[in-house]
Design a protein around this motif. Sequence first.
Motif, mmCIF file in Angstrom:
data_model
loop_
_atom_site.group_PDB
_atom_site.id
_atom_site.type_symbol
_atom_site.label_atom_id
_atom_site.label_comp_id
_atom_site.label_asym_id
_atom_site.label_seq_id
_atom_site.Cartn_x
_atom_site.Cartn_y
_atom_site.Cartn_z
ATOM 1 N N ALA A 144 0.814 -1.214 0.000
ATOM 2 C CA ALA A 144 0.000 0.000 0.000
ATOM 3 C C ALA A 144 0.852 1.270 0.000
ATOM 4 C CB ALA A 144 -0.936 -0.006 1.202
ATOM 5 N N ALA A 145 2.069 1.175 0.519
ATOM 6 C CA ALA A 145 2.925 2.364 0.633
ATOM 7 C C ALA A 145 3.794 2.594 -0.597
ATOM 8 C CB ALA A 145 3.812 2.251 1.871
ATOM 9 N N PHE A 146 3.972 1.569 -1.433
ATOM 10 C CA PHE A 146 4.938 1.697 -2.522
ATOM 11 C C PHE A 146 4.597 2.806 -3.513
ATOM 12 C CE2 PHE A 146 6.806 0.861 -6.627
ATOM 13 C CZ PHE A 146 8.134 0.626 -6.289
ATOM 14 N N PRO A 147 3.332 2.944 -3.994
ATOM 15 C CA PRO A 147 3.057 4.037 -4.943
ATOM 16 C C PRO A 147 3.438 5.399 -4.409
ATOM 17 C CG PRO A 147 1.236 2.479 -4.916
ATOM 18 C CD PRO A 147 2.149 2.088 -3.793
ATOM 19 N N ALA A 148 3.181 5.647 -3.108
ATOM 20 C CA ALA A 148 3.531 6.941 -2.523
ATOM 21 C C ALA A 148 5.045 7.112 -2.429
ATOM 22 C CB ALA A 148 2.900 7.070 -1.136
ATOM 23 N N VAL A 149 5.739 6.054 -2.029
ATOM 24 C CA VAL A 149 7.200 6.115 -1.917
ATOM 25 C C VAL A 149 7.827 6.401 -3.282
ATOM 26 C CG1 VAL A 149 9.285 4.774 -1.417
ATOM 27 C CG2 VAL A 149 7.298 4.604 0.095
ATOM 28 N N TYR A 150 7.379 5.691 -4.298
ATOM 29 C CA TYR A 150 7.918 5.875 -5.651
ATOM 30 C C TYR A 150 7.618 7.278 -6.179
ATOM 31 C CZ TYR A 150 7.977 5.684 -10.740
ATOM 32 O OH TYR A 150 8.177 5.968 -12.066
ATOM 33 N N THR A 151 6.382 7.720 -6.032
ATOM 34 C CA THR A 151 5.986 9.016 -6.589
ATOM 35 C C THR A 151 6.722 10.165 -5.905
ATOM 36 O OG1 THR A 151 3.783 8.128 -7.076
ATOM 37 C CG2 THR A 151 4.030 10.516 -7.085
ATOM 38 N N ILE A 152 6.778 10.141 -4.578
ATOM 39 C CA ILE A 152 7.458 11.212 -3.838
ATOM 40 C C ILE A 152 8.942 11.261 -4.199
ATOM 41 C CG2 ILE A 152 8.150 11.989 -1.540
ATOM 42 C CD1 ILE A 152 5.468 10.881 -0.524
ATOM 43 N N THR A 153 9.571 10.086 -4.288
ATOM 44 C CA THR A 153 10.998 10.041 -4.641
ATOM 45 C C THR A 153 11.226 10.580 -6.046
ATOM 46 O OG1 THR A 153 11.264 8.070 -3.250
ATOM 47 C CG2 THR A 153 13.015 8.540 -4.836
ATOM 48 N N ASN A 154 10.384 10.179 -6.975
ATOM 49 C CA ASN A 154 10.524 10.615 -8.364
ATOM 50 C C ASN A 154 10.333 12.121 -8.496
ATOM 51 O OD1 ASN A 154 11.315 9.341 -10.704
ATOM 52 N ND2 ASN A 154 9.256 8.978 -11.444
#
Length: 286
Positions: A144-154
């Motif tokens: 559940a956290a991966f999309p947010a982690v990826y988007t924020i990092t990108n």
Amino acid sequence: MLPVFLLILVFAYGPMFGLVIAFQDYMPGSPFWGEGVEWVGLYHFKRFIEGKYFARLIRNTLVLSGLNLLFGFTAPILFALLIDQIKRTKFKKFAQTVSYMPYFISTVVVAGMVISFIDEGGMITNFLSAAFGLPNKNWRIESAAFPAVYTITNVWKGFGFGSILYISSITSIDQSQYESAKIDGANRWQQCRYITLPGIKNIIAINLIMAVGGILGTNSDLILLLYSPATYDVADVIGTYTYRTGIISGEYSYTAAAGLFMSAIGFSLTFIANKISNKMTGYGLW
């Protein structure tokens, strides 16, 4: 222009000849043409579309690319507009320089930093626990956290560098328009809405066309470094799947077919977005 032309010719157009392996049962060392070539037609395309991971790959690619398009495309524009409002030259240059720095940090280094920050006991994990009462755990293995982690990092890595083009376009707008607007009583928001945004409309349109065309081409390098088998259900995209299947498992023809299929869709999206942009804004790639 000759060096750049040769660079594009050798590294962008030259390798396209290898796309013929998508229609073959290719083995490393085999010729592309002549005797010994086993042509299989559209077999690999059919296999990819009918595969059990096809729906998941398309869904994950669209979700992650859509989030990146929503936030990654708008963040540089908003940042450029904010920078334009800063009147102190030294602070303005400082803010710009700081925002550019993440872009020049290696993706491997950035991914390593993020993994350590969101690990159990990491800096961000501790902050979330203290500020919001979230559990202290390794967020990297949470689907559940991966999309947010990826988007924020990108977004964090690229918004500063992506704003350069918009900032330079804003500085080229005739300043007499702002002076006239101030005389007419326009506030900063009205100046931004009626002068700044229309002044960079052509750049926004062209960048949006390219972003829509590349919506199926997520930042696979970053995902490869951030994801884990526990998050495949939300993190596995076309780029990561073709890497594992093609490079690691050696199914070169199959992954070439998958890549060609997605490239064709990407070109179609670019063509459609260009047509829409030409009709709505009068600007496009051609």
